[in-house]
Design a protein around this motif. Structure first.
Motif, short mmCIF file in Angstrom:
data_model
loop_
_atom_site.label_atom_id
_atom_site.label_comp_id
_atom_site.label_asym_id
_atom_site.label_seq_id
_atom_site.Cartn_x
_atom_site.Cartn_y
_atom_site.Cartn_z
N ILE A 1 -33.79 3.09 34.14
CA ILE A 1 -34.20 2.69 33.17
C ILE A 1 -35.05 3.47 32.18
O ILE A 1 -35.07 3.65 31.02
N VAL B 1 -34.35 3.46 27.90
CA VAL B 1 -35.76 3.07 27.58
C VAL B 1 -35.16 4.45 25.68
O VAL B 1 -36.04 4.23 24.61
N LYS C 1 -43.29 3.64 30.11
CA LYS C 1 -42.29 2.07 30.08
C LYS C 1 -42.10 1.70 31.16
O LYS C 1 -41.55 0.46 31.97
N SER C 2 -41.73 2.98 32.09
CA SER C 2 -40.47 2.16 33.31
C SER C 2 -41.55 1.66 34.50
O SER C 2 -41.25 1.34 35.60
N GLN D 1 -42.51 -1.41 33.85
CA GLN D 1 -41.16 -2.35 34.44
C GLN D 1 -40.96 -2.88 35.60
O GLN D 1 -40.76 -3.99 36.50
#
Length: 432
Positions: free
Chosen positions: A144, A148, A173-174, A177
């Motif tokens: 991931i 990103v 951000k991971s 998610q």
């Protein structure tokens, strides 16, 4: 929790030999290919894949490795098609709070990769929470993170050229998610969660895993002491964090031998006898894979004694020049005469013990940096390789600058100075 007796009684004995708990049990559980074995290999320095091979029904026996005898590793791969009742029975049996600590699991790592089906993982928490420390680990987050990072590269951001900034932003951000998966597993529990990758660019995630595992143990045990079971054995069994090794050595030393170097409590035995015990304590904590036992061998210890004599000189404790008993012993295959003398807590003897401790830990720290398994050749060459002439001079000047406290006082000052020198010469900050 149980702790060893801090009061010294009888002849000096290695600290870890006095402990009732001798093994640290870890369960690593997750779906197939979730990175369980890889994480265990990195943190504990064992080859899980080479020692697996006995199947699901033999989970209770665990995996042992002669190079890390303090550790019993239980591994379980959850399957979508197999009944899990045997596994859940194992969990209830090995998290029973009425059992002795070394017969119970101390930590459970629940490993989840981003594409896993998480069915069944929440039940582990339902069964075990409160009876064992648990860490939820999202593995392989590089899949991931690097996607990103690529997306961030095309954004019109002033800091997009800052690679470390992009890495940190991608980690954030991971986590966002993966939050739905996280919620499915932990539900309303407040368990520590770590997002890891074995990629070199994300190596700090392994550091975080080690730190959060210790935090989980402390929260479960409701203690901050490094000397409570099983935190001490976690410190010994893990082979990733130099910081934990250094802190644990300092804590153990302060509780027993280091803090009494200037007191009468250690007097009576020879310098060699006392040094052997302190040496064993430090070697046991570092727990390197030393199948030849060279680190505990007489040859290595003798070389260390001669190193101390070279750094500090052979002067007599009384300051008399020409005393034949204190002249340098040119035979490098036998101990200097002062090592065979009775320990009386004199200034010179305390200084020599401090120097011995610092030099030994510098060597072990460098050996750990170069790999958790060492050969006899590695050990015997370590003194000259890791403590060169410049470092010997720096150690001598640092030791000589220390104002030795009066006899029978200043144990905490001596411990603090040993710790300061260790961190200085190992080039680590105490806040790292």
């Amino acid at each position: 929790m149980e702790r060893y007796d801090r009061v010294l009684r009888g002849p000096p004995l290695p600290t870890l030999d006095l402990l009732l708990m001798k093994r640290f049990r870890v369960l690593v559980v997750g779906k197939a290919n979730s990175g369980k074995s890889t994480l265990a290999d990195i943190v504990f320095g064992i080859n899980m894949a080479a020692r697996r091979g006995f199947g699901r029904r033999m989970i209770e026996h665990g995996i042992t490795d002669p190079s890390n005898s303090q550790l019993i590793m239980h591994e379980y791969t959850m399957s979508e098609t197999e009944e899990q009742s045997h596994f859940y029975s194992f969990l209830r049996s090995y998290t029973n709070p009425r059992d002795p600590m070394d017969e119970r699991l101390s930590i459970i790592w629940i490993c989840v990769s981003p594409n896993d089906n998480v069915n069944g993982l929440a039940e582990i928490i339902d069964i075990c929470e409160g009876n064992v420390a648990i860490v939820v680990i999202f593995t392989k987050i590089d899949e991931i993170v690097f996607k990103v990072i690529m997306d961030l590269s095309f954004e019109n951001l002033n800091d997009y050229r800052n690679y470390h900034w992009r890495i940190n932003r991608a980690k954030e951000k991971s986590r966002i998610q993966l939050d739905p998966l996280h919620t499915q597993i932990v539900r309303n529990s407040k368990l520590p969660t770590v997002y890891t990758s074995t990629r070199e660019e994300l190596s700090d995630t392994i550091d975080e895993l080690v730190a959060r595992t210790e935090e989980a143990l402390r929260n479960w045990l409701k203690t901050k002491s490094r000397l409570s079971f099983p935190i001490l054995w976690w410190s010994v069994a893990q082979r990733h964090s130099r910081q934990i090794k250094l802190k644990t050595a300092a804590f153990v030393g302060r509780r027993r031998y280091w803090s009494n170097l200037s007191t009468e409590m250690l007097c009576g035995d020879s310098v060699e006898t006392l040094t052997d015990v302190i040496h064993s304590d430090i070697i046991d904590i570092w727990n390197l894979g030393d199948s030849s036992q060279a680190l505990q061998g007489a040859t290595f210890k003798t070389k260390l004694f001669h190193l101390i004599e070279e750094i500090l000189g052979p002067e007599a404790d009384s300051g008399r020049r020409g005393d034949r008993s204190t002249r340098p012993d040119r035979r490098m295959d036998r101990l200097p005469k002062w090592a065979k003398a009775e320990y009386r807590a004199t200034t010179m003897q305390v200084t020599r013990m401090m120097t011995y401790i610092v030099c030994l830990i510098i060597i072990l720290d460098q050996l750990l940096l170069n790999g958790v398994t060492v050969t006899e050749a590695d050990v015997l060459s370590a003194i000259d390789e890791y403590i060169d002439l410049d470092l010997r001079k720096d150690i001598r000047e640092a030791i000589q600058d220390f104002s030795m406290p009066a006899p029978n006082t200043g144990g905490n000052l001596i411990c603090a100075e040993i710790k300061r020198l260790i961190y200085k010469f190992c080039e680590l900050s105490e806040e790292d």
